[in-house]
Scaffold this motif. Structure first.
Motif, mmCIF file in Angstrom:
data_model
loop_
_atom_site.group_PDB
_atom_site.id
_atom_site.type_symbol
_atom_site.label_atom_id
_atom_site.label_comp_id
_atom_site.label_asym_id
_atom_site.label_seq_id
_atom_site.Cartn_x
_atom_site.Cartn_y
_atom_site.Cartn_z
ATOM 1 N N ARG A 189 -67.839 -49.938 -15.243
ATOM 2 C CA ARG A 189 -68.448 -49.403 -16.460
ATOM 3 C C ARG A 189 -68.211 -50.319 -17.652
ATOM 4 N NH1 ARG A 189 -72.049 -45.596 -14.791
ATOM 5 N NH2 ARG A 189 -71.272 -44.991 -12.754
ATOM 6 N N GLY A 190 -67.111 -51.047 -17.668
ATOM 7 C CA GLY A 190 -66.867 -51.999 -18.737
ATOM 8 C C GLY A 190 -66.701 -51.332 -20.084
ATOM 9 N N GLY A 191 -66.815 -52.138 -21.142
ATOM 10 C CA GLY A 191 -66.738 -51.621 -22.493
ATOM 11 C C GLY A 191 -65.311 -51.468 -22.976
ATOM 12 N N ALA A 192 -65.204 -51.047 -24.253
ATOM 13 C CA ALA A 192 -63.891 -50.869 -24.879
ATOM 14 C C ALA A 192 -63.665 -49.396 -25.131
ATOM 15 C CB ALA A 192 -63.820 -51.647 -26.186
ATOM 16 N N PRO A 193 -62.967 -48.698 -24.248
ATOM 17 C CA PRO A 193 -62.765 -47.260 -24.436
ATOM 18 C C PRO A 193 -61.891 -46.968 -25.645
ATOM 19 C CG PRO A 193 -61.407 -48.070 -22.651
ATOM 20 C CD PRO A 193 -62.268 -49.213 -23.063
ATOM 21 N N ALA A 194 -62.061 -45.755 -26.157
ATOM 22 C CA ALA A 194 -61.241 -45.353 -27.296
ATOM 23 C C ALA A 194 -59.777 -45.287 -26.886
ATOM 24 C CB ALA A 194 -61.715 -44.002 -27.825
ATOM 25 N N SER A 195 -58.891 -45.645 -27.813
ATOM 26 C CA SER A 195 -57.465 -45.660 -27.503
ATOM 27 C C SER A 195 -56.693 -45.102 -28.679
ATOM 28 C CB SER A 195 -56.999 -47.092 -27.199
ATOM 29 O OG SER A 195 -57.159 -47.909 -28.344
ATOM 30 N N GLY A 196 -55.413 -44.765 -28.409
ATOM 31 C CA GLY A 196 -54.561 -44.285 -29.477
ATOM 32 C C GLY A 196 -54.327 -45.341 -30.534
ATOM 33 N N ALA A 197 -54.238 -46.620 -30.097
ATOM 34 C CA ALA A 197 -54.044 -47.703 -31.056
ATOM 35 C C ALA A 197 -55.229 -47.804 -32.009
ATOM 36 C CB ALA A 197 -53.840 -49.020 -30.315
ATOM 37 N N GLY A 198 -56.427 -47.593 -31.475
ATOM 38 C CA GLY A 198 -57.607 -47.637 -32.328
ATOM 39 C C GLY A 198 -57.609 -46.519 -33.347
ATOM 40 N N TRP A 240 -62.210 -54.941 -44.040
ATOM 41 C CA TRP A 240 -62.132 -56.161 -43.219
ATOM 42 C C TRP A 240 -61.141 -55.979 -42.076
ATOM 43 C CZ3 TRP A 240 -58.109 -59.433 -42.023
ATOM 44 C CH2 TRP A 240 -58.467 -60.642 -41.397
ATOM 45 N N PHE A 241 -59.971 -55.406 -42.382
ATOM 46 C CA PHE A 241 -58.961 -55.211 -41.344
ATOM 47 C C PHE A 241 -59.498 -54.309 -40.229
ATOM 48 C CE2 PHE A 241 -55.877 -52.037 -39.818
ATOM 49 C CZ PHE A 241 -55.050 -52.851 -39.056
ATOM 50 N N HIS A 242 -60.100 -53.196 -40.600
ATOM 51 C CA HIS A 242 -60.595 -52.267 -39.588
ATOM 52 C C HIS A 242 -61.724 -52.896 -38.776
ATOM 53 C CE1 HIS A 242 -62.910 -48.757 -38.064
ATOM 54 N NE2 HIS A 242 -61.706 -48.292 -37.824
ATOM 55 N N GLY A 243 -62.625 -53.598 -39.454
ATOM 56 C CA GLY A 243 -63.732 -54.244 -38.741
ATOM 57 C C GLY A 243 -63.248 -55.335 -37.812
ATOM 58 N N ARG A 244 -62.293 -56.136 -38.280
ATOM 59 C CA ARG A 244 -61.767 -57.226 -37.449
ATOM 60 C C ARG A 244 -61.072 -56.677 -36.211
ATOM 61 N NH1 ARG A 244 -60.335 -62.618 -38.208
ATOM 62 N NH2 ARG A 244 -59.742 -63.417 -36.152
ATOM 63 N N ARG A 245 -60.278 -55.635 -36.392
ATOM 64 C CA ARG A 245 -59.585 -55.064 -35.248
ATOM 65 C C ARG A 245 -60.571 -54.455 -34.253
ATOM 66 N NH1 ARG A 245 -59.044 -51.179 -32.261
ATOM 67 N NH2 ARG A 245 -57.140 -50.972 -31.061
ATOM 68 N N GLY A 246 -61.589 -53.754 -34.771
ATOM 69 C CA GLY A 246 -62.591 -53.169 -33.889
ATOM 70 C C GLY A 246 -63.395 -54.223 -33.149
ATOM 71 N N LEU A 247 -63.751 -55.326 -33.847
ATOM 72 C CA LEU A 247 -64.506 -56.387 -33.190
ATOM 73 C C LEU A 247 -63.671 -57.077 -32.116
ATOM 74 C CD1 LEU A 247 -66.458 -57.982 -36.171
ATOM 75 C CD2 LEU A 247 -67.396 -56.706 -34.249
ATOM 76 N N ASP A 248 -62.384 -57.236 -32.362
ATOM 77 C CA ASP A 248 -61.512 -57.823 -31.335
ATOM 78 C C ASP A 248 -61.484 -56.937 -30.085
ATOM 79 O OD1 ASP A 248 -60.963 -59.935 -32.966
ATOM 80 O OD2 ASP A 248 -59.041 -59.145 -33.689
ATOM 81 N N ALA A 249 -61.409 -55.621 -30.306
ATOM 82 C CA ALA A 249 -61.408 -54.705 -29.160
ATOM 83 C C ALA A 249 -62.736 -54.764 -28.414
ATOM 84 C CB ALA A 249 -61.136 -53.278 -29.641
ATOM 85 N N LEU A 250 -63.844 -54.838 -29.170
ATOM 86 C CA LEU A 250 -65.152 -54.931 -28.521
ATOM 87 C C LEU A 250 -65.311 -56.252 -27.781
ATOM 88 C CD1 LEU A 250 -67.437 -53.425 -31.328
ATOM 89 C CD2 LEU A 250 -66.846 -52.377 -29.137
ATOM 90 N N SER A 251 -64.776 -57.328 -28.351
ATOM 91 C CA SER A 251 -64.857 -58.625 -27.670
ATOM 92 C C SER A 251 -64.071 -58.597 -26.367
ATOM 93 C CB SER A 251 -64.318 -59.731 -28.589
ATOM 94 O OG SER A 251 -65.109 -59.835 -29.759
ATOM 95 N N ALA A 252 -62.894 -57.978 -26.404
ATOM 96 C CA ALA A 252 -62.115 -57.851 -25.172
ATOM 97 C C ALA A 252 -62.854 -56.996 -24.148
ATOM 98 C CB ALA A 252 -60.748 -57.237 -25.493
ATOM 99 N N GLY A 253 -63.499 -55.926 -24.626
ATOM 100 C CA GLY A 253 -64.284 -55.094 -23.718
ATOM 101 C C GLY A 253 -65.463 -55.843 -23.133
ATOM 102 N N GLN A 254 -66.126 -56.695 -23.946
ATOM 103 C CA GLN A 254 -67.257 -57.478 -23.447
ATOM 104 C C GLN A 254 -66.804 -58.472 -22.388
ATOM 105 O OE1 GLN A 254 -70.544 -57.010 -24.590
ATOM 106 N NE2 GLN A 254 -71.055 -58.280 -22.830
ATOM 107 N N ARG A 255 -65.659 -59.106 -22.639
ATOM 108 C CA ARG A 255 -65.131 -60.056 -21.647
ATOM 109 C C ARG A 255 -64.792 -59.338 -20.343
ATOM 110 N NH1 ARG A 255 -63.263 -65.086 -21.730
ATOM 111 N NH2 ARG A 255 -63.568 -65.184 -23.990
ATOM 112 N N ALA A 256 -64.157 -58.160 -20.466
ATOM 113 C CA ALA A 256 -63.829 -57.391 -19.260
ATOM 114 C C ALA A 256 -65.093 -56.969 -18.522
ATOM 115 C CB ALA A 256 -63.002 -56.164 -19.651
ATOM 116 N N ALA A 257 -66.138 -56.621 -19.282
ATOM 117 C CA ALA A 257 -67.401 -56.234 -18.656
ATOM 118 C C ALA A 257 -68.010 -57.398 -17.887
ATOM 119 C CB ALA A 257 -68.374 -55.726 -19.716
ATOM 120 N N GLU A 258 -67.995 -58.592 -18.492
ATOM 121 C CA GLU A 258 -68.558 -59.764 -17.810
ATOM 122 C C GLU A 258 -67.763 -60.090 -16.553
ATOM 123 O OE1 GLU A 258 -71.352 -60.913 -18.627
ATOM 124 O OE2 GLU A 258 -71.568 -59.914 -20.563
#
Length: 660
Positions: A189-198, A240-258
């Protein structure tokens, strides 16, 4: 002047700005993660479908061993649970692993009546392949995807016989059947699931700036500009902090999906080889990376047999970041505006005014809500849509997924190929924007000139003192305006019919030849010009007549005493007195004529060959005949800008509404 900033208001503004920017950012990130998971699941299913399709195409739909090979493939592929193969010739189910297809219902067999939807789906896919091949582009989806219970997917794709190459517009094999599969629970299924850290990061982005601003209150006391600047800086930093952290999580999810899709390709390749091994044959050489494709069967090129393509992944992540930034930029700007509005007391002032005049605002509130819902929201949505490539095939995608920036406007405004030299001579591209714009301008100027001239002339005649039967003339002359214009347009189209039209019959009575009015641009223009001239003069006549009757008779009497001629009276008294009424009427007439849809669409229908289209009818056909919604919206925005510029220019030049 000292800037007054009250701390409670500033704190409230910061809280509201943070709620907006961080809240919208969290929502966008959740949507992106959800899309990642859905896309990965679909790509996983497509990989299994395409691999099974290659298996069927290499064996052939008539191979008696197909049932065994399909069963082995599905058993060896952890991503698939069920597979069915349909052959159009004879309407047969040639292979199936469905639980119900056992015993007397086991494949191969003729399909039952209740299985007709499967056959129809396969025929629809065949039609899509043939349409794309004929059009030479990806126009209709060649893979059907449906969501089942438990996030499982049902996919269907065509099976071709004969020479087969990749791509919807290049497939030269005949579509002879279809493959239908259902994905299993083990599909990635891939993607970046919601987490407690988020969740903690979101809460920190919301609360930490507020705590810091409270802590800095003693230092900022009496410093309005500094306090506002610090609050704005905290808002920008938190966003900026929230967006950067969210984009990092999405990038990790995209890499895991690939990486999951790369593993999916490997497992599908193993199942492919196992199916042929069960038949005692070596597996043919196939390009497994082509199995990772979109719904048009175009390879995505994100993963290869060797694994994830890092260059493609980097570009994908950069595009995702750019899309997020474009979406968050206006949200961040709005957050800063709200911060300043609350911090500087604008919200308190507005709230006080609403409280004091609550009864008046209560009366106008229904109209304001109606304007927002019926005018401003559709208008804003249309502008946003103009920056996308929205069409009938991606209506399930949001604006963020289809965003292409200024590409539509660039395509519209940079198409300079108006005339092309051919061996037969010069050929005009009647679908070119600048031809349509030029024709629209000529159409508008001609119609307004006819309407104003004829309407003013008739108004002068009706304003003559002692004119007999004047009330009857007024009623008769206003009838063209009273009749619905679409009825008038259909009547005039019938009058211009080449064989049965009354106009050609009159021409033949006087010895002339019948004219094919819609065969040339000039004669077709005459038809629509005549129709709209008939419709437009009553409006100008009524406006002019009302303005004429408001001119004091003493002015004309004084002019006659001074020896002024009729022309001098008309030029120095009548025209200046008509200006305040005529100029706004002319502006309205230009806008109405510029967008006069019914006459063009119903009389000439753009014939011959789109030569008599105007911008509004071209926009309509782009949207509802070619289904290019984003491109049509851009066309409409261009029309709006042209009319807005014209209205502002004419109003400033004529100054007719200065006193209003």
């Amino acid at each position: 002047m000292k800037l007054e900033v009250r701390f409670p208001r500033l704190l409230t503004g910061l809280a509201i700005g943070l709620a907006l920017t961080v809240g919208v950012g969290a929502w966008l990130q959740a949507r992106a993660a959800q899309r990642q998971r859905a896309e990965t699941a679909e790509r996983s299913g497509v990989v299994g479908l395409r691999a099974l399709g290659d298996l069927v195409e290499n064996l052939g739909l008539d191979d008696e061993r197909l049932q065994r090979a399909v069963a082995v493939f599905v058993a060896a592929d952890p991503g698939l649970e069920v597979a069915r193969v349909v052959r159009f010739k004879g309407i047969r189910l040639v292979a199936s692993t469905a639980p119900g297809d056992v015993g007397d219902d086991a494949a191969p067999r003729k399909m039952a009546r209740d299985e007709k939807p499967l056959y129809d789906l396969g025929q629809a896919l065949r039609a899509a392949v043939e349409t794309n091949l004929k059009e030479g582009r990806a126009w209709k989806e060649e893979i059907d995807v449906q969501t089942l219970a438990g996030d499982r997917l049902e996919l269907a794709g065509p099976v071709q016989e004969g020479p087969v190459t990749e791509g919807p517009a290049e497939a030269d094999g005949q579509v002879a059947g279809a493959v239908l599969v259902e994905t299993g629970a083990e599909a990635p299924r891939g993607g970046a699931p919601a987490s407690g850290a988020g969740t903690l990061a979101t809460l920190a982005a919301l609360l930490v700036p507020l705590v810091l601003l409270v802590a800095l209150r003693p230092l900022l006391a009496g410093r309005g500009v500094a306090a506002l600047a610090v609050a704005a800086l905290l808002l920008v930093a938190a966003t900026w902090f929230h967006g950067r952290r969210g984009l990092d999580a999405l990038s990790a999810g995209q890499r895991a999906a690939e990486q999951g899709i790369a593993g999916r390709l490997a497992s599908a390749a193993v199942a492919f080889e196992a199916a042929f091994a069960s038949l005692g044959e070596p597996a043919p050489a196939v390009e497994t990376s082509a199995w990772d494709s979109d719904r048009f069967r175009r390879p995505l090129g994100r993963v290869t047999a060797a694994g994830v393509d890092e260059a493609v992944l980097t570009r994908t992540l950069a595009v995702n970041r750019g899309t997020y930034g474009r979406l968050m930029l206006p949200v961040g700007a709005l957050g800063l505006v709200l911060l300043a509005w609350f911090g500087l007391g604008g919200a308190a002032t507005a709230g006080g005014a609403l409280l004091r005049h609550r009864r008046a605002y209560g009366y106008v509130m229904p109209a304001m809500v109606a304007m927002v819902v019926l005018v401003f929201f559709p208008f804003s949505y249309g502008i946003a849509l103009s920056f996308t490539n929205a069409n009938i095939y991606n209506t399930d995608q949001g604006i963020a997924e289809t965003w292409i920036g200024l590409q539509n406007f660039t395509e519209i405004l940079t198409d300079w190929k108006l005339v092309e030299n051919t061996p037969e001579g010069r050929v005009f591209d009647y679908q070119n924007f600048y031809w349509t714009l030029g024709f629209t301008v000529v159409w508008t100027v001609s119609n307004v000139a006819i309407g104003v001239s004829l309407g003013l002339l008739l108004a002068l005649i009706l304003n003559t003192r002692g004119l007999a039967l004047r009330p009857i003339y007024r009623v008769l002359l206003i009838l063209p305006w009273a009749v619905p214009n679409y009825i008038t347009a259909l009547i005039w189209r019938g009058m211009f019919h080449s064989q049965f039209g009354v106009i050609n019959q009159v021409i033949q009575i006087f010895g002339g030849s019948a004219v094919s009015w819609f065969d040339t641009p000039l004669t077709a223009f005459v038809t629509v010009l005549s129709t709209n001239g008939w419709l437009s003069f009553p409006f100008m006549m009524v406006i002019s007549l009302g303005a004429l009757q408001s001119i004091p008779a003493d002015l004309y009497e004084a002019a006659r005493v001074d020896g002024a001629s009729r022309w001098q009276q008309f030029r120095t008294i009548t025209l200046p007195s008509l200006k305040p009424a005529l100029v706004p009427a002319v502006i309205l007439s230009v806008i109405w004529t510029f967008n006069q849809f019914n006459v063009i669409y119903l009389v000439s229908a753009g014939e011959p060959g789109y030569a008599t289209e105007i911008l509004i009818t071209e926009s309509y056909k782009l949207a509802f005949e070619q289904y290019r919604y984003g491109y049509a919206a851009a066309y409409s925005v261009v029309i709006f800008i042209i009319l807005l510029a014209y209205g502002v220019w004419q109003n400033r030049v004529t100054r007719a509404t200065e006193g209003i």
